[in-house]
Design an enzyme around this catalytic site. Sequence first.
Site, PDB file in Angstrom:
ATOM      1  N   ARG A  67       0.810  -1.218   0.000  1.00 28.07           N
ATOM      2  CA  ARG A  67       0.000   0.000   0.000  1.00 28.07           C
ATOM      3  C   ARG A  67       0.844   1.269   0.000  1.00 28.07           C
ATOM      4  NH1 ARG A  67      -3.392   0.071   4.701  1.00 28.07           N
ATOM      5  NH2 ARG A  67      -1.818   1.455   5.531  1.00 28.07           N
ATOM      6  N   TYR A 120     -11.261  22.027 -14.298  1.00 27.47           N
ATOM      7  CA  TYR A 120     -11.854  20.697 -14.393  1.00 27.47           C
ATOM      8  C   TYR A 120     -13.066  20.634 -13.458  1.00 27.47           C
ATOM      9  CZ  TYR A 120     -12.629  15.752 -13.997  1.00 27.47           C
ATOM     10  OH  TYR A 120     -13.228  14.529 -13.983  1.00 27.47           O
ATOM     11  N   ASP A 193      -2.446  22.184 -12.322  1.00 32.63           N
ATOM     12  CA  ASP A 193      -3.012  21.051 -13.055  1.00 32.63           C
ATOM     13  C   ASP A 193      -2.566  21.226 -14.500  1.00 32.63           C
ATOM     14  OD1 ASP A 193      -4.530  19.275 -14.556  1.00 32.63           O
ATOM     15  OD2 ASP A 193      -6.355  19.528 -13.362  1.00 32.63           O
ATOM     16  N   LYS A 218      -5.234  10.766 -18.962  1.00 32.74           N
ATOM     17  CA  LYS A 218      -5.353  11.501 -20.201  1.00 32.74           C
ATOM     18  C   LYS A 218      -4.113  11.231 -21.072  1.00 32.74           C
ATOM     19  CE  LYS A 218      -9.110  12.660 -18.189  1.00 32.74           C
ATOM     20  NZ  LYS A 218      -9.316  13.899 -17.468  1.00 32.74           N
TER      21      LYS A 218
END
Length: 397
Positions: A67, A120, A193, A218
């Site tokens: 993890r 976004y 971003d 993306k």
Amino acid sequence: MADPLSEPNAPTGSSDAPPAFAKRSLAAQALGRVDSVTRGVVAPLHVATTFLRDPDNGYSSGFSYARPDNATVREAEAVLAMLEDAAAGALLFGSGMAAATAVFTALEPGDHVVAPRVMYWGLKRWLSAEMPRRRIAVDFVDMDDLAALARAIRPGTTKLVWIETPGNPLWTVTDIAEAARLAHAAGARLAVDSTAASPIHTRPLTLGADLVMHSATKILNGHSDVVAGVLAGATPDAFWERLAAIRSGGGAILGPFEAYLLMRSLRTLPLRVAAQSAGAAELARRFQGHPCVSHVLYPGLPDDPGHAVAARQMEGGFGFMLSIRVRDGEAAAIATAARVRLWKRATSLGGVESLIEHRASVEGPDSPCPPDLLRLSTGIEAVDDLFADLDAALRDA
Ligand SMILES: *Cc1c(COP(=O)(O)O)cnc(C)c1O
């Protein structure tokens, strides 16, 4: 680990001089790493969730449980950190939203954030819903207006300025260096971003940003088959450590299979970005002046309001995303998207297949997106085919 591109087997010579290969060369070979067991030129996929302890109870490999960390994830992170010039490194998350929200989760109650009015939409919706519950105030401003950003910043209280450039879905451009200067003068961090720019066109950390975020779903992955997100950091400071702790404690690391696919994609990223951006630039030129199109939104067009800043902070192109506004309005825009045959009517962006989307109907009534807007994600198909398909759909709508 020794740098494999310094080994005698590397593409060029000397083992004492540090290699100064282009990012494209380093990406093509995933930094030249070879499998230590087989000498395979592709790193193995590490799927183990748990690792043997040493007789003295230690973990000499550095791995204890999957993890917090994974060797395949590390391979992709190393390439991403190289591409972004990220001195602190990169952290991969299970989605772009997991990466972005980790940054806001690291803030304290009472902190103030400035974010873009046009950004976004999923993250804007999350900020509007979640930040008030954590007693973190957010102001949304037009980030192409630096005076508006300066007015919104509260020195000492603003801890984070979040920008997105080019900003989805209007592709407005924010001056990264200037935003960094304003943020730093007030004691705030600047996070970018950079999903629509990709590290091929823009490296925000070299322009003064503290953090870069991408939806790796993306163009970084680029084949519409992985959901992933990444943060890259300028400084390995306490805030960066906190982001790593939030990922590890919250269990938000990317899975190894996804990291493997992403690594495979990163090898061709420079080629895909170059082809897709060249296609977008050509489509923007061809749709300018089209009888059915009132506006083309693309920072690569010389008369675009963001062009001057984009030309300063973007290299090798202006991105693979553009939007067009359909002259006859919303119904004609929706009808156009219904008629295309080659373009795929779908959300998301950055894949090798071109996508078209009527954004306003996705974003809902609070959207700043004009209702006549179609968002275009340019893939790698022949530009003549893409133009002819959309041209016919516009004329018939
Ligand atoms: C898609 C996207 C996100 C969210 O990323 P996911 O991987 O879908 O969680 C954030 N920012 C931008 C600009 C995006 O396009």
